[in-house]
Write a protein that holds these residues in place. Structure first.
Motif, short mmCIF file in Angstrom:
data_model
loop_
_atom_site.label_atom_id
_atom_site.label_comp_id
_atom_site.label_asym_id
_atom_site.label_seq_id
_atom_site.Cartn_x
_atom_site.Cartn_y
_atom_site.Cartn_z
N LEU A 148 -7.29 -3.17 1.17
CA LEU A 148 -8.24 -2.14 1.59
C LEU A 148 -8.02 -1.76 3.05
O LEU A 148 -8.09 -0.58 3.41
CB LEU A 148 -9.68 -2.63 1.37
CG LEU A 148 -10.15 -2.67 -0.09
CD1 LEU A 148 -11.42 -3.50 -0.22
CD2 LEU A 148 -10.37 -1.25 -0.61
N ASN A 153 0.87 4.09 -2.95
CA ASN A 153 0.54 5.49 -2.67
C ASN A 153 1.71 6.42 -2.98
O ASN A 153 1.51 7.54 -3.45
CB ASN A 153 0.10 5.64 -1.20
CG ASN A 153 -1.32 5.15 -0.97
OD1 ASN A 153 -2.25 5.64 -1.60
ND2 ASN A 153 -1.49 4.18 -0.08
N ALA A 181 -7.62 2.10 -13.97
CA ALA A 181 -6.61 1.89 -12.93
C ALA A 181 -5.23 1.76 -13.56
O ALA A 181 -5.08 1.69 -14.78
CB ALA A 181 -6.95 0.64 -12.12
N VAL A 185 -9.40 0.34 -6.55
CA VAL A 185 -10.61 0.87 -7.19
C VAL A 185 -11.62 -0.24 -7.50
O VAL A 185 -12.80 0.03 -7.74
CB VAL A 185 -10.27 1.64 -8.49
CG1 VAL A 185 -9.44 2.87 -8.16
CG2 VAL A 185 -9.52 0.75 -9.49
N ASN A 203 1.69 6.87 -6.58
CA ASN A 203 0.40 7.36 -7.07
C ASN A 203 -0.21 6.42 -8.12
O ASN A 203 -0.66 6.85 -9.19
CB ASN A 203 0.56 8.77 -7.66
CG ASN A 203 -0.78 9.48 -7.83
OD1 ASN A 203 -1.72 9.25 -7.06
ND2 ASN A 203 -0.88 10.34 -8.83
N GLN A 204 -0.24 5.13 -7.80
CA GLN A 204 -0.80 4.13 -8.71
C GLN A 204 -2.00 3.44 -8.06
O GLN A 204 -1.91 2.97 -6.93
CB GLN A 204 0.25 3.08 -9.07
CG GLN A 204 1.44 3.64 -9.82
CD GLN A 204 2.39 2.54 -10.27
OE1 GLN A 204 2.16 1.87 -11.28
NE2 GLN A 204 3.46 2.36 -9.51
N SER A 205 -3.11 3.37 -8.78
CA SER A 205 -4.29 2.68 -8.29
C SER A 205 -4.28 1.23 -8.78
O SER A 205 -3.55 0.88 -9.71
CB SER A 205 -5.56 3.38 -8.78
OG SER A 205 -5.60 3.42 -10.19
N ASN A 244 -5.36 0.70 3.47
CA ASN A 244 -5.61 1.98 2.79
C ASN A 244 -4.90 2.08 1.44
O ASN A 244 -4.46 3.16 1.03
CB ASN A 244 -5.20 3.16 3.68
CG ASN A 244 -6.03 3.25 4.95
OD1 ASN A 244 -7.25 3.13 4.90
ND2 ASN A 244 -5.38 3.46 6.08
N ALA A 245 -4.80 0.95 0.76
CA ALA A 245 -4.25 0.97 -0.60
C ALA A 245 -5.29 1.57 -1.55
O ALA A 245 -6.50 1.48 -1.31
CB ALA A 245 -3.90 -0.46 -1.04
N PRO A 246 -4.84 2.19 -2.66
CA PRO A 246 -5.76 2.80 -3.62
C PRO A 246 -6.43 1.75 -4.51
O PRO A 246 -6.20 1.68 -5.72
CB PRO A 246 -4.85 3.73 -4.42
CG PRO A 246 -3.49 3.11 -4.33
CD PRO A 246 -3.42 2.46 -2.99
N SER A 300 0.83 -1.21 0.00
CA SER A 300 0.00 0.00 0.00
C SER A 300 0.86 1.26 0.00
O SER A 300 0.58 2.22 -0.74
CB SER A 300 -0.92 -0.01 1.22
OG SER A 300 -1.65 1.21 1.31
#
Length: 404
Positions: free
Chosen positions: A297, A275, A329, A304, A278-280, A300-302, A271
Motif C-alpha cells: 500500500l 501497475n 481481483a 483491493v 494492470n493487475q489488482s 501504491n500497489a493496486p 507495485s
C-alpha cells in the motif's frame, strides 16, 4: 586557516543526550554522509556527544585538532540544554555577543505569526564573537561558522528540514569554495536475497579481477544483502564492466538495482510490475502480521484487500480463491500456516487461472518476531515478483527449504 591538503578531513559531530542514548535515530548524520558523497565529498569520521557543557568544549577543541572541517549538529535551540553556541565560545576563549541581525529576524518571525517572542528565544541570537551567521529560512535557530585550531566549524540546527536546507544552500557552497572537488565518485548498488555475505564476497573476489581504484562493499540487513561498487567517475567504463560481471554472478538472487530500501524497495518493484500489467491484488497474511500489505500500500500497489488471519487453514487454496472471487481481483498473495516450532509455512499465489502453493521451511538462525516477519514478507514479495516476471517462484536461497 592552514592550507587544506588532499584528502580533506571532514567530520560530523552530533550533539544531544537523545542522540547519544539512542532515544532518537541520527538520521541527519546518515543523510549528510550520503548527500556529500553524491557531491564528491567523503565524510571521514562521525562523533556523538551529549548535553554536557564541559564535554562539548573539550570535544570541540579535540576534534578541531584532527579535522579540516567539523559540522556540528544540534544544540541551537532556546532551552537550557541547547549548549552549542556557549561551548563554541568557550572552546575558542571567546564571549557570546548579541547579533542584532538575527534578533530582528526572530522578532519578525513571531510578529508574522501574531505572537510575542518569548524572552528565551533571545538566546538564539547570542553567538561567539568570531562567528559568522548562517541563515535559517525555515526556523528560529540560525547557524554559524567559525575557526577553532585552524579547523572550520559549521554549527547547524538539529531539525532535519532546517539542517538539510542549511547544508544545501550555505555550507556545501562554502566547502566547495575551500576545497574544489576535482572528481566525483560513482556508487552502484543492488540488493540480493538468498546468499550469505561471505559467500557472495568469496565468489566475487576470487572470480573477478577488481582494480584497486574500485571498492566492493557489502551490507547485510536480514534477509537482504546489499552490494555496492564505488570508484572515480573518470573510470566509469571500468566500473561498468565490473558491475556487469557482478550482476551476472548474483543474477539468480538479484532483487533490484539502486539504493537498498529493504522490504520497501522490493514492494516498489512489485507495485510497478502490478501497475504495468494492470493487475489488482489481495493480500492474506498470518505470521507476517500485515507487513506485506502495508508495504504494498505504501508503494501504491493496486491492493483491493489486505487481511491478517489468526487461524490455520486446512485448505488455503479454497480460501484464497474465494477471497479472490469476492474481491474481483486478479492475484491473491499470502503467507499462512506458520509453525513456530519448525519454522514451516505456506506461500500461496492464486489467480483466475492458476493456484500455486509452496510449503517451505526457513532454516536460518531463529530471529525475533520483527525480523521473522520481514523475512517472510520478503520471501512472499520476491515470489510474486518472480511470478510476474515468469521466473521460478522459489529462487535459490540458502535459508529456505522447499518441502512441497
Amino acid at each position: 586557516m592552514n592550507q587544506i591538503k588532499d584528502p580533506l578531513k571532514i567530520e560530523m559531530l552530533s550533539t544531544g543526550d537523545e542522540v547519544l542514548y539512542g532515544q532518537i535515530v541520527d538520521t541527519n548524520a546518515a543523510w549528510l554522509s550520503d548527500f556529500l558523497f553524491e557531491e564528491g565529498i567523503s565524510i571521514t569520521s562521525r562523533h556523538t556527544v551529549g548535553d554536557d557543557l564541559l564535554t562539548l568544549v573539550d570535544t570541540l577543541q579535540e576534534r578541531s585538532l584532527h579535522n579540516d572541517i567539523l559540522i556540528v549538529n544540534g544544540g541551537l535551540g532556546p532551552t537550557s540544554d541547547d549548549l552549542s553556541a556557549q561551548a563554541a565560545a568557550q572552546a575558542n576563549n571567546e564571549s557570546l555577543v548579541l547579533h542584532d541581525e538575527w534578533l530582528k529576524v526572530l522578532e519578525r518571525y513571531f510578529l508574522n505569526r501574531g505572537r510575542k517572542m518569548p524572552s528565551s528565544n533571545i538566546k538564539q541570537a547570542m553567538l561567539p564573537q568570531s562567528a559568522t551567521l548562517i541563515d535559517n529560512p525555515i526556523g528560529t535557530a540560525c547557524g554559524f561558522k567559525m575557526v577553532i585550531n585552524n579547523c572550520l566549524l559549521f554549527f547547524t540546527p538539529g531539525v532535519p528540514s532546517e539542517f538539510k536546507e542549511m547544508i544545501r544552500t550555505s555550507i556545501l557552497p562554502d566547502i566547495k569554495m575551500i576545497y574544489p572537488i576535482t572528481e566525483r565518485k560513482l556508487c552502484y548498488r543492488l540488493t540480493t536475497m538468498g546468499r550469505t555475505e561471505s559467500d557472495l564476497g568469496m565468489e566475487i573476489e576470487t572470480s573477478l579481477d577488481i582494480p584497486d581504484f574500485i571498492t566492493v562493499g557489502y551490507r547485510a540487513a536480514m534477509p537482504i544483502i546489499e552490494l555496492k561498487l564505488t570508484g572515480p567517475e573518470s573510470k566509469k567504463s571500468e566500473m561498468d564492466s565490473a558491475w556487469h560481471k557482478i550482476k551476472s554472478i548474483v543474477a539468480d538472487n538479484l532483487l533490484c538495482e539502486g539504493v537498498n530500501q529493504g522490504i520497501s524497495g522490493l514492494a516498489q518493484v512489485v507495485s510497478r510490475l502490478l501497475n504495468e500489467t494492470n493487475q489488482s491484488i489481495v493480500v492474506i497474511e498470518q505470521q507476517s502480521a500485515g507487513v506485506i500489505g502495508y508495504h504494498l500500500l505504501e508503494a501504491n500497489a493496486p491492493v483491493v484487500k489486505s487481511e491478517v488471519v489468526p487461524f490455520v487453514m486446512e485448505e488455503p487454496l479454497n480460501y484464497f480463491s474465494q477471497v479472490l472471487q469476492n474481491q474481483k481481483a486478479d492475484i491473491a498473495l499470502g503467507v499462512v500456516n506458520f509453525q513456530e516450532k519448525n519454522t514451516e509455512f505456506t506461500l500461496v499465489i492464486v489467480t483466475k487461472n492458476q493456484e500455486l502453493h509452496f510449503k517451505l521451511k526457513y532454516t536460518g538462525r531463529v530471529q525475533n518476531n520483527k525480523i521473522q516477519q520481514q523475512i517472510l514478507s520478503a520471501i512472499a514479495l520476491d515470489g510474486l515478483r518472480r511470478y510476474l516476471l515468469n521466473l521460478p517462484i522459489i529462487g535459490p536461497n540458502v535459508w529456505l527449504e522447499l518441502l512441497v
